[in-house]
Design a protein around this motif. Structure first.
Motif, short mmCIF file in Angstrom:
data_model
loop_
_atom_site.label_atom_id
_atom_site.label_comp_id
_atom_site.label_asym_id
_atom_site.label_seq_id
_atom_site.Cartn_x
_atom_site.Cartn_y
_atom_site.Cartn_z
N THR A 133 0.63 -1.25 -0.08
CA THR A 133 -0.20 -0.16 -0.10
C THR A 133 0.86 1.32 -0.02
N LYS A 134 1.74 1.78 -0.63
CA LYS A 134 2.33 3.12 -0.79
C LYS A 134 2.59 3.55 -2.32
N VAL A 135 2.68 5.13 -2.56
CA VAL A 135 2.30 5.74 -4.01
C VAL A 135 3.03 6.17 -4.47
N PHE A 136 3.32 6.06 -6.07
CA PHE A 136 4.35 6.80 -6.64
C PHE A 136 3.84 6.62 -8.23
N ALA A 137 4.55 7.22 -9.28
CA ALA A 137 4.28 7.13 -10.52
C ALA A 137 4.52 5.86 -11.27
N GLN A 138 3.87 5.33 -12.06
CA GLN A 138 4.41 4.30 -12.93
C GLN A 138 5.78 4.69 -13.42
N GLN A 139 6.82 3.62 -13.28
CA GLN A 139 8.12 3.96 -13.92
C GLN A 139 8.38 3.12 -15.02
N GLU A 140 8.15 1.66 -14.60
CA GLU A 140 8.08 0.77 -15.80
C GLU A 140 7.47 1.02 -17.11
N PRO A 141 7.97 0.63 -18.45
CA PRO A 141 7.01 0.69 -19.51
C PRO A 141 5.60 -0.03 -19.30
N ILE A 142 4.53 0.58 -19.97
CA ILE A 142 3.16 -0.12 -19.91
C ILE A 142 3.26 -0.71 -21.37
N TYR A 143 2.79 -1.92 -21.27
CA TYR A 143 2.64 -2.46 -22.72
C TYR A 143 1.09 -2.96 -22.89
N SER A 144 0.85 -2.95 -23.91
CA SER A 144 -0.66 -3.38 -24.46
C SER A 144 -0.78 -4.83 -24.75
N GLN A 145 0.36 -5.18 -25.23
CA GLN A 145 0.29 -6.72 -25.79
C GLN A 145 1.05 -7.72 -24.47
N TYR A 146 0.98 -7.06 -23.53
CA TYR A 146 1.81 -7.74 -22.15
C TYR A 146 1.28 -9.27 -22.19
N MET A 147 0.27 -9.80 -22.63
CA MET A 147 -0.17 -11.19 -22.61
C MET A 147 0.58 -12.20 -23.49
N PHE A 148 1.24 -11.55 -24.53
CA PHE A 148 2.18 -12.16 -25.29
C PHE A 148 3.65 -11.80 -25.05
N ASN A 149 3.98 -11.03 -24.09
CA ASN A 149 5.18 -10.62 -23.94
C ASN A 149 5.45 -10.58 -22.29
N GLY A 150 5.21 -11.82 -21.66
CA GLY A 150 5.12 -12.00 -20.45
C GLY A 150 6.19 -11.76 -19.61
N MET A 151 7.55 -12.17 -19.93
CA MET A 151 8.83 -12.20 -19.48
C MET A 151 9.03 -10.79 -18.86
#
Length: 304
Positions: free
Chosen positions: A20-38
């Motif tokens: 439970t603590k807050v900050f901005a998203q720092q890692e890239p966000i992927y839309s096709q993450y379900m086929f890029n799971g690693m």
């Protein structure tokens, strides 16, 4: 076995809910993450019995000056007869005057629980160079007067429970980060946590349906989520749609061009945007190639 899966899923959800603590998203966000799971879960390569090479290019918020642009390349391969998989990934991302280049190494081990069920543990270690091109800024602040460059290392982990038609996993690809050197203005890295699950329904020989749910949480930030459903037609074309908690709708098309080559494209459009005067949509292109190292080995279809 059913009770075991339910209990395990409950434990994983509870673990995520305790963060439970807050900050901005720092890692890239992927839309096709379900086929890029690693990129999300270091244990993911243990779900695949073939070697796999994936390249992703993402252009986020088109028309917004300084918006994120991400390039990713990843490769993993199982080590024959050991149930161990090794992987490596390269990431380059640029946001405004900031950019980073990462190289990460991955190892995962799977254990067979019964005839249909496996559990896998994955570990990740990497290094990233962060750069600030402050010459582009119009400022008299001496702190930002010069360009800067510094390094960080980080470690992560992932746990995955899976069968041929179901998986659930919890991971933190950036669990702990360590500074190298003593430069000022360093970005404070925050731990990222993911909970992901999916199921494959076979409607008939020509149609399969695969819903996915992904929960994301950064230390200091509230939960975000993706709800996604993909439909596979004749084992050739995936058609999918996602809803992201940031009020973003995504359309996904993936084509099995050959038995080894898969090409995917996604289009994100915000349903509510404060980026006035800009198109603010996002494009993502993915290319995946899975290897058969001998002419006698058959590359099995990849559903997750």
């Amino acid at each position: 076995m059913r009770n075991f899966i339910i209990k395990t899923g409950s434990i994983l959800v509870l673990c995520c809910c305790c963060i439970t603590k807050v900050f901005a998203q720092q890692e890239p966000i992927y839309s096709q993450y379900m086929f890029n799971g690693m990129m999300i879960n270091p244990a993911y390569p243990s779900m695949d019995e073939s070697s796999s090479l994936t390249a992703v290019g993402r252009n986020q918020w088109v028309g917004v000056e300084g918006a994120p642009k991400t390039l990713t390349a990843s490769f993993y391969t199982p080590i024959k007869a050991t149930n161990t998989s090794f992987g490596v990934s390269l990431v380059n991302e640029k946001i405004t005057v900031n950019s980073q280049t990462q190289v990460n190494f991955n190892v995962s081990q799977r254990v067979k629980l019964n005839e249909k069920t496996y559990i896998a543990l994955g570990l990740k270690g990497g290094m990233a160079q962060f750069r600030e091109d402050n010459s582009q800024l119009s400022t008299t602040d001496p702190v930002f007067a010069q360009n800067q460059s510094y390094w960080k290392t980080d470690v992560g982990f992932g746990l995955m429970l899976f069968t041929d038609h179901f998986f659930i996993g919890i991971s933190s690809p950036t669990f702990q980060s360590f500074d190298l050197g003593g430069k000022v203005n360093k970005v404070e890295a925050k731990a990222h946590y993911y909970l992901q699950t999916g199921y494959l329904w076979t409607i008939n020989d020509n149609v399969k349906v695969k819903p996915n749910i992904l929960l994301r949480q950064v230390t200091g930030n509230g939960f975000a989520y993706d709800i996604n459903t993909n439909v596979l037609l004749k084992n050739l074309i995936w058609l999918g749609a996602s809803w992201r908690s940031e009020k973003t709708l995504t359309g996904i098309v993936q084509v099995q061009a050959t038995k080894n080559l898969q090409i995917g494209y996604s289009y994100d459009t915000p349903m509510q945007s404060n980026l006035k005067g800009a198109q603010s949509v996002s494009h993502e292109l993915m290319v995946n190639y899975r290897f058969a190292w001998s002419k006698w080995k058959v590359v099995a279809p990849r559903y997750f």
